[in-house]
Motif scaffolding. Structure first.
Motif, short mmCIF file in Angstrom:
data_model
loop_
_atom_site.label_atom_id
_atom_site.label_comp_id
_atom_site.label_asym_id
_atom_site.label_seq_id
_atom_site.Cartn_x
_atom_site.Cartn_y
_atom_site.Cartn_z
N VAL A 53 -8.67 44.76 4.40
CA VAL A 53 -9.29 45.72 5.32
C VAL A 53 -10.81 45.54 5.35
O VAL A 53 -11.46 45.52 4.30
CB VAL A 53 -8.97 47.16 4.88
CG1 VAL A 53 -9.70 48.17 5.78
CG2 VAL A 53 -7.47 47.41 4.93
N LEU A 54 -11.37 45.42 6.56
CA LEU A 54 -12.82 45.26 6.71
C LEU A 54 -13.49 46.51 7.27
O LEU A 54 -14.66 46.76 7.02
CB LEU A 54 -13.11 44.09 7.65
CG LEU A 54 -12.69 42.72 7.16
CD1 LEU A 54 -13.32 41.66 8.02
CD2 LEU A 54 -13.10 42.52 5.71
N ALA A 55 -12.76 47.31 8.05
CA ALA A 55 -13.34 48.51 8.64
C ALA A 55 -12.22 49.42 9.11
O ALA A 55 -11.14 48.94 9.48
CB ALA A 55 -14.23 48.14 9.83
N VAL A 56 -12.46 50.74 9.08
CA VAL A 56 -11.43 51.69 9.51
C VAL A 56 -12.04 52.74 10.43
O VAL A 56 -13.22 53.08 10.31
CB VAL A 56 -10.78 52.40 8.29
CG1 VAL A 56 -10.13 51.40 7.35
CG2 VAL A 56 -11.80 53.25 7.54
N GLY A 57 -11.24 53.25 11.36
CA GLY A 57 -11.67 54.32 12.25
C GLY A 57 -11.74 55.65 11.51
O GLY A 57 -11.24 55.78 10.39
N SER A 58 -12.32 56.66 12.18
CA SER A 58 -12.60 57.93 11.48
C SER A 58 -11.33 58.73 11.20
O SER A 58 -11.35 59.66 10.40
CB SER A 58 -13.59 58.76 12.30
OG SER A 58 -13.04 59.04 13.57
N HIS A 59 -10.21 58.41 11.86
CA HIS A 59 -8.97 59.15 11.61
C HIS A 59 -8.15 58.54 10.48
O HIS A 59 -7.13 59.10 10.09
CB HIS A 59 -8.09 59.17 12.87
CG HIS A 59 -8.71 59.85 14.04
ND1 HIS A 59 -8.13 59.88 15.28
CD2 HIS A 59 -9.87 60.54 14.17
CE1 HIS A 59 -8.91 60.52 16.12
NE2 HIS A 59 -9.97 60.93 15.47
N VAL A 60 -8.54 57.41 9.99
CA VAL A 60 -7.76 56.72 8.96
C VAL A 60 -7.93 57.43 7.63
O VAL A 60 -9.05 57.74 7.21
CB VAL A 60 -8.19 55.25 8.86
CG1 VAL A 60 -7.50 54.57 7.67
CG2 VAL A 60 -7.87 54.52 10.16
N ARG A 61 -6.84 57.73 6.95
CA ARG A 61 -6.88 58.54 5.74
C ARG A 61 -6.52 57.77 4.46
O ARG A 61 -7.05 58.04 3.40
CB ARG A 61 -5.86 59.71 5.86
CG ARG A 61 -6.26 60.75 6.87
CD ARG A 61 -7.37 61.65 6.31
NE ARG A 61 -7.96 62.49 7.35
CZ ARG A 61 -9.05 62.15 8.05
NH1 ARG A 61 -9.65 61.01 7.84
NH2 ARG A 61 -9.53 62.97 8.96
N ALA A 62 -5.58 56.84 4.55
CA ALA A 62 -4.96 56.33 3.32
C ALA A 62 -5.43 54.95 2.88
O ALA A 62 -5.04 54.50 1.81
CB ALA A 62 -3.43 56.33 3.48
N VAL A 63 -6.25 54.31 3.66
CA VAL A 63 -6.74 53.00 3.24
C VAL A 63 -8.25 52.93 3.41
O VAL A 63 -8.84 53.68 4.20
CB VAL A 63 -6.06 51.84 4.01
CG1 VAL A 63 -4.55 51.89 3.83
CG2 VAL A 63 -6.42 51.86 5.47
N GLU A 64 -8.88 52.03 2.64
CA GLU A 64 -10.33 51.88 2.67
C GLU A 64 -10.73 50.41 2.81
O GLU A 64 -9.92 49.51 2.55
CB GLU A 64 -10.93 52.39 1.34
CG GLU A 64 -10.62 53.83 1.02
CD GLU A 64 -11.08 54.22 -0.36
OE1 GLU A 64 -11.79 53.39 -1.01
OE2 GLU A 64 -10.74 55.32 -0.81
N THR A 65 -11.96 50.21 3.16
CA THR A 65 -12.49 48.85 3.22
C THR A 65 -12.30 48.18 1.86
O THR A 65 -12.54 48.78 0.82
CB THR A 65 -14.00 48.91 3.56
OG1 THR A 65 -14.14 49.51 4.84
CG2 THR A 65 -14.58 47.51 3.59
#
Lengths: 105, 105, 105, 105, 105, 105, 105
Positions: free
Chosen positions: B48-60
């Motif tokens: 994972v390199l980047a996530v949207g603001s609604h993403v809860r369970a994973v991180e960069t």
């Protein structure tokens, strides 16, 4: 028809235009339509020109990332534009974004 | 287009990149596209390199497990990336996870 | 990639593995893929190895009954596993269950 | 695998078994699979052996009416059973029912 | 199987039987199955024999109007019946109805 | 069957009949069934004879505009009628309407 | 049929008519039906003549942008019109709009 009626996007619609860079790289007018479903999974960037009143996350001047499958096309005053819905946008590139992803357009 | 606009994922989108290990094992650039629906049920890992603001369970920095069918592809600055939605992720591998499953990536 | 990242299931996902008994009976590695839709209505059992945080009715160590059509496959450290969603599980066999149905696995 | 794990139905699932009478009348093991969609609209009866915790309207020992299209099949300890969802049941025959319809199984 | 178990419809199900008049007019047992989708838009009448506990607008003894496409078939004690859902009924003919439409069956 | 049972529409159903004018213009009984999906986008008018209790916007005697694709057909006492759902009606022509559109049927 | 019944749009329906300019440019009566799905993504403009009571964002006299795929066609008093739903409209051109997009029809 009355001359020069201002155009407003409705609801969650986003009007975009192919950026110069994209256009020059491909050296042809208009988005290349992928010939198979598989290929059409490749996303493209365009510049936002106008947004409907329900649109929350992007603004005029932003670059947005989308699938060519999700676009509609319209010609206004002789120029080609595309229409998208906000929910079909995957990412946005804008000066106001934090640079914490380390990814730049 | 302005130089170097920072890119941000929208909503529930997750930007991932094939990990070096996956790439070396397959010794070819890009994910192998399964030729039949049945085969495409085989899941793959990416970072994972980047996530949207609604993403809860994973991180960069996490590794996530997903079906190649659910990905979109995008090229940024000459490198290939993939875009997913959080709901399409099946599992996550990260240092912060408890080791109680006894399964490691 | 960091060595030995612990793996966690996301949301309603359930990681399962074919049990030894199933494997021996069929004497071949991997689930037999039914050749027609009709036949694929035959359910199979597997052992639960890990569950996501939304999973309510099954636990690690349970045997669960599911349709092969609903599974995804993943290889972890050289072994084959399957991924399911809790809503696609039809029944569970576990020591903690009451024996009032008179049915045992 | 532990010997003799009790089996429990999950959620809205209903485990049924073809009744002796149905079996003798057809003189063959297993439900006849209709060859066309039209014919498959003919409903059949089976006896309830176990129900999930969400099931409200039928109990163990009831006879239930369903479409063969809606069933899954499972073999437990050498016997054939079928799995249904409560929403796919059309009618129930049971001693506890009022006899006001004048219809009996 | 116990002799003579009373039968009850479940949820929104409606059990109907072809009326004598319909049967005589067509002089054949069973509903004529239309050969094309277009023709199957022609609705038919049948008499209500039993309704599930969620059914609100029709009662035993009513005549109801429905599309043959929406029916299931079942044989009970050697007679043919049909099963429908209340939402698929288009109209009802009953003595208790006001005569204000001027339409009679 | 009891003689002369009054007929009532159920829920959101609307019973309509081809108007004399429509019939004369086409000089054939029954609506012309378009041969292609494209052509079937042409809407037609009919007169409302009865409405179900959920119908809000049209009344007996109104003319309503609908797509032939959305109709069911029924014969009552030797005459042909059509059944629609209110949500499939596009427009209504009635004396009680304001004349502000300048459009008349 | 009563002479001259005023016509009212129902619910979210919008009645539109091809504008003179569009007609002259194409020099043929009626919208050109695209021969492939891909091409049909090109949007067209038409003038609003009447709107249903649920319509919020457009008014009589506005120009609206829509996909020809979403239209129904109707002939009223010998003239051709089109019927749309508000949710299928992408943009509106009207004198009352702010001119801040810099786009005019």
């Amino acid at each position: 028809m009355t001359d020069r009626l201002p155009i407003k996007m409705l609801h969650d619609r986003v009007l975009v235009r192919e950026t110069r860079e994209e256009g020059e790289r491909r050296s042809s007018g208009g988005i290349l339509i992928p010939s198979t479903a598989q290929v059409s999974k490749r996303l493209v960037w365009a510049e936002v020109l106008a947004v409907g009143s329900h649109v929350r996350a992007v603004e005029t001047g932003d670059r947005v990332l989308f699938s060519p499958d999700d676009r509609f096309e319209v010609e206004i005053a002789g120029d080609d534009y595309m229409l998208l819905r906000e929910r079909d946008l995957h990412a946005v590139a804008a000066e106001r974004n934090d640079a914490n992803t380390g990814l730049y357009l």
